[in-house]
Write a protein that holds these residues in place. Sequence first.
Motif, PDB file in Angstrom:
ATOM      1  N   ALA A  70      25.705  30.853  30.458  1.00 21.27           N
ATOM      2  CA  ALA A  70      25.663  30.937  31.825  1.00 21.27           C
ATOM      3  C   ALA A  70      25.725  32.336  32.757  1.00 21.27           C
ATOM      4  O   ALA A  70      25.272  32.418  33.910  1.00 21.27           O
ATOM      5  CB  ALA A  70      26.921  30.038  32.484  1.00 21.27           C
ATOM      6  N   ASN A  71      26.104  33.064  31.872  1.00 26.42           N
ATOM      7  CA  ASN A  71      26.396  34.616  32.600  1.00 26.42           C
ATOM      8  C   ASN A  71      25.639  35.718  31.300  1.00 26.42           C
ATOM      9  O   ASN A  71      26.564  36.282  30.771  1.00 26.42           O
ATOM     10  CB  ASN A  71      27.865  34.912  32.748  1.00 26.42           C
ATOM     11  N   PRO A  72      24.064  35.401  31.392  1.00 23.99           N
ATOM     12  CA  PRO A  72      23.993  36.518  30.357  1.00 23.99           C
ATOM     13  C   PRO A  72      23.884  37.903  30.613  1.00 23.99           C
ATOM     14  O   PRO A  72      24.030  38.853  29.526  1.00 23.99           O
ATOM     15  CB  PRO A  72      22.260  36.202  30.324  1.00 23.99           C
ATOM     16  N   VAL A  73      24.216  38.389  31.938  1.00 21.76           N
ATOM     17  CA  VAL A  73      24.229  39.845  32.093  1.00 21.76           C
ATOM     18  C   VAL A  73      26.004  39.859  32.585  1.00 21.76           C
ATOM     19  O   VAL A  73      26.428  39.508  33.435  1.00 21.76           O
ATOM     20  CB  VAL A  73      23.543  40.253  33.318  1.00 21.76           C
ATOM     21  N   PRO A  74      26.861  40.597  31.486  1.00 18.64           N
ATOM     22  CA  PRO A  74      28.240  40.484  31.843  1.00 18.64           C
ATOM     23  C   PRO A  74      28.448  41.822  32.743  1.00 18.64           C
ATOM     24  O   PRO A  74      27.761  42.534  33.084  1.00 18.64           O
ATOM     25  CB  PRO A  74      28.779  41.179  30.456  1.00 18.64           C
ATOM     26  N   ALA A  75      29.580  41.166  33.663  1.00 19.70           N
ATOM     27  CA  ALA A  75      30.033  42.430  34.516  1.00 19.70           C
ATOM     28  C   ALA A  75      30.635  43.435  33.928  1.00 19.70           C
ATOM     29  O   ALA A  75      31.234  43.412  32.928  1.00 19.70           O
ATOM     30  CB  ALA A  75      31.095  41.610  35.279  1.00 19.70           C
ATOM     31  N   ARG A  76      30.634  44.638  34.868  1.00 14.57           N
ATOM     32  CA  ARG A  76      31.157  46.017  34.231  1.00 14.57           C
ATOM     33  C   ARG A  76      32.421  46.323  34.761  1.00 14.57           C
ATOM     34  O   ARG A  76      33.089  47.270  34.563  1.00 14.57           O
ATOM     35  CB  ARG A  76      29.872  46.733  34.497  1.00 14.57           C
ATOM     36  N   TRP A  77      32.987  45.431  35.782  1.00 16.75           N
ATOM     37  CA  TRP A  77      34.188  45.894  36.415  1.00 16.75           C
ATOM     38  C   TRP A  77      35.221  45.752  35.483  1.00 16.75           C
ATOM     39  O   TRP A  77      35.245  44.920  34.381  1.00 16.75           O
ATOM     40  CB  TRP A  77      34.463  45.263  37.779  1.00 16.75           C
ATOM     41  N   SER A  78      36.392  46.503  35.559  1.00 18.63           N
ATOM     42  CA  SER A  78      37.549  46.400  34.697  1.00 18.63           C
ATOM     43  C   SER A  78      38.543  45.667  35.099  1.00 18.63           C
ATOM     44  O   SER A  78      39.418  45.179  34.459  1.00 18.63           O
ATOM     45  CB  SER A  78      37.807  48.160  34.352  1.00 18.63           C
ATOM     46  N   HIS A  79      38.889  45.514  36.615  1.00 19.10           N
ATOM     47  CA  HIS A  79      40.160  45.049  37.083  1.00 19.10           C
ATOM     48  C   HIS A  79      39.821  44.693  38.333  1.00 19.10           C
ATOM     49  O   HIS A  79      38.753  44.757  39.045  1.00 19.10           O
ATOM     50  CB  HIS A  79      41.131  46.149  36.979  1.00 19.10           C
ATOM     51  N   ASN A  80      40.695  43.840  38.819  1.00 13.70           N
ATOM     52  CA  ASN A  80      40.739  43.150  40.296  1.00 13.70           C
ATOM     53  C   ASN A  80      42.009  43.163  40.943  1.00 13.70           C
ATOM     54  O   ASN A  80      42.853  42.528  40.654  1.00 13.70           O
ATOM     55  CB  ASN A  80      40.054  41.575  40.184  1.00 13.70           C
ATOM     56  N   THR A  81      42.169  44.016  41.790  1.00 11.95           N
ATOM     57  CA  THR A  81      43.323  44.161  42.454  1.00 11.95           C
ATOM     58  C   THR A  81      44.086  42.953  42.997  1.00 11.95           C
ATOM     59  O   THR A  81      45.361  42.729  42.652  1.00 11.95           O
ATOM     60  CB  THR A  81      43.309  45.257  43.506  1.00 11.95           C
ATOM     61  N   LEU A  82      43.345  42.000  43.582  1.00 11.24           N
ATOM     62  CA  LEU A  82      43.956  40.658  44.258  1.00 11.24           C
ATOM     63  C   LEU A  82      44.529  39.843  43.022  1.00 11.24           C
ATOM     64  O   LEU A  82      45.616  39.298  43.133  1.00 11.24           O
ATOM     65  CB  LEU A  82      42.865  40.163  45.181  1.00 11.24           C
ATOM     66  N   VAL A  83      43.724  39.860  41.861  1.00  8.59           N
ATOM     67  CA  VAL A  83      44.352  38.978  40.964  1.00  8.59           C
ATOM     68  C   VAL A  83      45.227  39.624  40.280  1.00  8.59           C
ATOM     69  O   VAL A  83      46.375  38.914  39.887  1.00  8.59           O
ATOM     70  CB  VAL A  83      43.163  38.919  39.769  1.00  8.59           C
ATOM     71  N   GLU A  84      45.519  40.981  40.187  1.00 13.04           N
ATOM     72  CA  GLU A  84      46.516  41.756  39.444  1.00 13.04           C
ATOM     73  C   GLU A  84      47.878  41.255  40.382  1.00 13.04           C
ATOM     74  O   GLU A  84      48.976  41.180  39.717  1.00 13.04           O
ATOM     75  CB  GLU A  84      46.379  42.970  39.225  1.00 13.04           C
ATOM     76  N   VAL A  85      47.666  41.446  41.716  1.00 10.34           N
ATOM     77  CA  VAL A  85      48.720  41.028  42.494  1.00 10.34           C
ATOM     78  C   VAL A  85      49.210  39.743  42.380  1.00 10.34           C
ATOM     79  O   VAL A  85      50.378  39.487  42.336  1.00 10.34           O
ATOM     80  CB  VAL A  85      48.450  41.606  44.124  1.00 10.34           C
ATOM     81  N   ILE A  86      48.385  38.422  42.211  1.00 12.11           N
ATOM     82  CA  ILE A  86      48.672  37.299  42.238  1.00 12.11           C
ATOM     83  C   ILE A  86      49.369  36.962  40.919  1.00 12.11           C
ATOM     84  O   ILE A  86      50.529  36.411  40.955  1.00 12.11           O
ATOM     85  CB  ILE A  86      47.490  36.556  42.501  1.00 12.11           C
ATOM     86  N   TRP A  87      49.048  37.423  39.849  1.00  9.09           N
ATOM     87  CA  TRP A  87      49.457  37.216  38.611  1.00  9.09           C
ATOM     88  C   TRP A  87      50.920  38.080  38.360  1.00  9.09           C
ATOM     89  O   TRP A  87      51.538  37.722  37.331  1.00  9.09           O
ATOM     90  CB  TRP A  87      48.592  37.097  37.455  1.00  9.09           C
TER      91      TRP A  87
END
Length: 300
Positions: A70-87
């Motif tokens: 479903a996602n043949p080209v992987p993303a290259r970002w290393s983190h997400n600030t919103l996700v880190e704040v939520i968890w």
Amino acid sequence: MVGASAMPAMAQELLGQPTPGGIGLQPAASKLKHDAIWFHDVILLPVITFITLLVLGLLIWVVVRYNKKANPVPARWSHNTLVEVIWTVLPVVILMVIALFSFRLLYDYEAMPEPDLTVKVTGNQWNWGYEYPDQGVPEFISNMLPEDEALARNVPYRLAADQAMVVPVGKTVRLLITASDVIHAVALPAFGLKTDAIPGRTNETWFKAERTGVYYGQCSELCGVDHAFMPIEIRVVTEAEFAAWVASKGGSMTAAADAEAEAAAAQAAAAQSAPVAEAADDTTADAASTEPAAAPAAAQ
């Protein structure tokens, strides 16, 4: 399916002892256990269920959405600030909610009402000693009932004891718990109690039984080769039956009051004798003070 399979076990729940095939906590026989069950069922279980379903949903979403097909080209970002704040914030909020109810329950365990009687519990390798200082009942030793005798009496083997701790129903019982050799622990599931028995130290807990009956517990601290043979049997009886049991053990329901009365009488007698003793001392002192004046006259 789990609820349906648990219904037969729930229908035959045993009070004061484990239920074969049971999946829940033992039925409550005191206010503390009612509060503990409420905390478990109303607070902890919903939180656990929510977290489990959330993690399961995230795992399924990640597997489906981000697999190679479903996602043949992987993303290259290393983190997400919103996700880190939520968890980070969400677990803190969850723990704070749990803590509010947990502290209230802990306070109930510590805020013991005025006790109606005290039982000193001493753990030994491998039996229990019970003493009733308020009733003048000396320590007696409680051992596990042998298997043949337990079967003959139709009582649970490894839970029944040859001598039980006897307490009256509806009364606040204070337990003073210690040990004579190694660390033991008093575990009474129907009352929601589990308290360590530590040599050289006295721990305190309490319960107030709601109904008469026989309740079983065990030592829950690994204390040696016969750790599994240290049952605790508590018989909750009426006040009249408790008074009769105390008398059979050579005690008295008024032992504490009698001891206080004797101490008060002794103190009053000491207070009354003090002025007489002081007067006698004064007379002796006066006599001694006049003797030196009389001596020179005699010499003349």
